[in-house]
Design an enzyme around this catalytic site. Structure first.
Site, PDB file in Angstrom:
ATOM      1  N   THR A 111     -19.995 -16.127 -17.787  1.00 51.55           N
ATOM      2  CA  THR A 111     -19.233 -16.109 -19.036  1.00 51.55           C
ATOM      3  C   THR A 111     -19.632 -17.291 -19.902  1.00 51.55           C
ATOM      4  O   THR A 111     -20.391 -18.166 -19.455  1.00 51.55           O
ATOM      5  CB  THR A 111     -17.709 -16.084 -18.779  1.00 51.55           C
ATOM      6  OG1 THR A 111     -17.038 -15.655 -19.957  1.00 51.55           O
ATOM      7  CG2 THR A 111     -17.166 -17.449 -18.372  1.00 51.55           C
ATOM      8  N   CYS A 119     -11.597 -22.096 -24.164  1.00 45.54           N
ATOM      9  CA  CYS A 119     -11.117 -21.236 -23.069  1.00 45.54           C
ATOM     10  C   CYS A 119     -11.456 -21.883 -21.726  1.00 45.54           C
ATOM     11  O   CYS A 119     -12.342 -22.729 -21.649  1.00 45.54           O
ATOM     12  CB  CYS A 119     -11.819 -19.881 -23.096  1.00 45.54           C
ATOM     13  SG  CYS A 119     -11.271 -18.802 -24.404  1.00 45.54           S
ATOM     14  N   HIS A 163     -11.124 -15.581 -17.360  1.00 44.42           N
ATOM     15  CA  HIS A 163     -11.522 -16.247 -18.611  1.00 44.42           C
ATOM     16  C   HIS A 163     -10.324 -16.130 -19.544  1.00 44.42           C
ATOM     17  O   HIS A 163     -10.042 -15.055 -20.060  1.00 44.42           O
ATOM     18  CB  HIS A 163     -12.758 -15.515 -19.176  1.00 44.42           C
ATOM     19  CG  HIS A 163     -13.239 -16.054 -20.500  1.00 44.42           C
ATOM     20  ND1 HIS A 163     -14.515 -15.826 -20.947  1.00 44.42           N
ATOM     21  CD2 HIS A 163     -12.639 -16.783 -21.476  1.00 44.42           C
ATOM     22  CE1 HIS A 163     -14.668 -16.403 -22.135  1.00 44.42           C
ATOM     23  NE2 HIS A 163     -13.537 -16.977 -22.476  1.00 44.42           N
TER      24      HIS A 163
END
Lengths: 158, 266
Positions: free
Chosen positions: A25, A30, A47
């Site tokens: 990712t 985040c 995530h």
């Protein structure tokens, strides 16, 4: 070197898989929590965008307090015991130094990960959080290792 | 003095949390009633109608149509519950394809025809986008289906639903307007909240609009609504993509495709 294929996850996704696959990712403010069970060779990643679900809309894993228990539940439903699970935490960058609120979101995202993992007695064995750069990570489930690269600020938006 | 302020602050926090807990219990019971009414009612109707479809008996077209309507209605509710489970489970996958908006709207209107007819609604469509564009067709179908169904169910009976599609350089905008009072703008947070009911009473706000909002977000879009003199307009704004994103790395840019050579190992 990853031998299996890699699954890319977006905000609000939770994915659990087994070796030799990998999960990747890209993170800004985040946070992604990576869990690995070395006994079973399975691992998972979430995530999330914000630390807490505010009660509006669906209870999605875009929120840390939803995404982390969800990931733990997925691991345990595949036979993992919490005492065998190891955690690594990534992300939570301060993407825009002029926006105080954004800085707080990154920090709160990191804090909620520590708090919830502590609650489940899952130890955090590695962490690369905060700072001002986005990150690209790839979780290699064959070895339980995470490869990390920093991004230039312009590349990441969340 | 400072301690008193802290105690007051903490008391407020506890009160807020307590309210949330009560609300959450309420939502749980509302969900059970929702399942009972939305799934059980069409199923009961089907169980009653199916014996009339016995091939030995001459079945009227009317019975057949009723069965078809109930099946479509039940299917819609199940589609929403499955999608809500996928979203809440963090399992939502976006599958991009090149499609025309006309074909998606035709599918939605065909599957909602029973509701459109039942409410005597007239649909008008103004579309300036004839060329295909890139989106996840199943997600956009469900977004539009929920908004149009909402307009049919809670708009004025015998009214008109206008669907307008416009395109700028980077944004595709879909506006769905129905006649009726609609939820007041001050209740906006509740409108997209699952199983919410506003102070104006039950507006039938189940999970449809909260799903539509989440799906818009997953397509890098936004769902909002505005209310003007007896008209409610839901606006879907979606980013126009120039090519189908790589399924392994949506949001592709150089960084995403860079190798992990020289990466840090943790």
């Amino acid at each position: 070197m990853i031998h299996g294929s890699s699954t890319f996850i977006h905000v609000g996704q939770v994915h659990v898989d087994s070796a030799p696959r990998a999960i990747s990712t890209v993170l800004g403010s985040c946070v992604a929590v990576c869990l690995y069970d070395p006994y079973l060779g399975i691992g998972g990643m979430n995530h999330y965008l914000l630390p807490f679900w505010n009660g509006n809309g669906l209870q999605t894993p875009k929120y840390g307090n939803i995404a982390i228990p969800k990931l733990i539940n997925l691991m345990t439903s595949q036979g993992s015991q919490p005492k065998h699970i190891e955690a690594k935490i990534f992300g939570g960058a301060m993407m825009n130094c002029n926006e105080n609120e954004v800085m707080m979101i990154g920090r709160k995202n990191i804090l909620v990960a520590h708090d919830i993992l502590k609650e489940y007695s899952i130890s955090v064995i590695a962490e690369d959080t905060g700072g001002r750069h986005g990150r690209k990570i790839q979780f290699d489930l064959a070895h339980g290792k995470v490869l990390l690269k920093y991004a230039l600020q312009k590349n990441i938006s969340n | 003095m400072k301690e008193l302020e802290e105690i007051a602050f903490l008391s407020h926090k506890i009160l807020d949390l307590n309210k949330q807990l009560i609300e959450s219990e309420k939502i749980k019971s509302q969900f059970l009633s929702l399942v009972a009414s939305k799934l059980n009612n069409p199923m009961t109707a089907l169980l009653g109608l199916i014996p009339h479809l016995d091939p030995q008996r001459s079945c009227s077209q009317e019975v057949f149509d009723l069965v078809h309507q109930e099946v479509l209605h039940l299917h819609f509710q199940i589609q929403n519950l499955v999608m809500a489970a996928e979203i809440e489970g963090g399992m939502l996958q976006i599958d991009y394809a090149s499609v025309t908006i006309q074909s998606i709207i035709e599918d939605v209107l065909r599957d909602l025809q029973y509701l459109i007819d039942a409410q005597g609604i007239t649909i008008t469509l103004s579309n300036t986008l004839s060329s295909p564009f890139i989106t996840d067709p199943k997600k956009l179908y469900l977004i539009l289906k929920n908004i149009i169904a909402n307009g049919c169910s809670y708009g004025t009976k015998g009214g008109v639903i206008d669907i307008s599609i416009t395109k700028s350089k980077y944004i595709l905008t879909l506006e769905i307007s129905n006649q009726g009072d609609g939820p007041r703008v001050e209740f906006k947070p509740q409108v997209f909240q699952r199983f919410a009911q506003t102070a104006e009473g039950d507006h039938g706000l189940g999970i449809g609009l909260s799903i539509a909002k989440e799906l818009c977000g997953s397509l890098n879009g936004v769902l909002d609504y505005k209310v003007a003199k007896k008209t409610v307009t839901f606006v879907v704004s979606l980013d126009l993509l120039s090519k189908i994103p790589n399924s392994d790395a949506y949001g592709s840019d150089e960084f995403l495709f860079e190798s992990f050579d020289s990466a840090i190992e943790l």
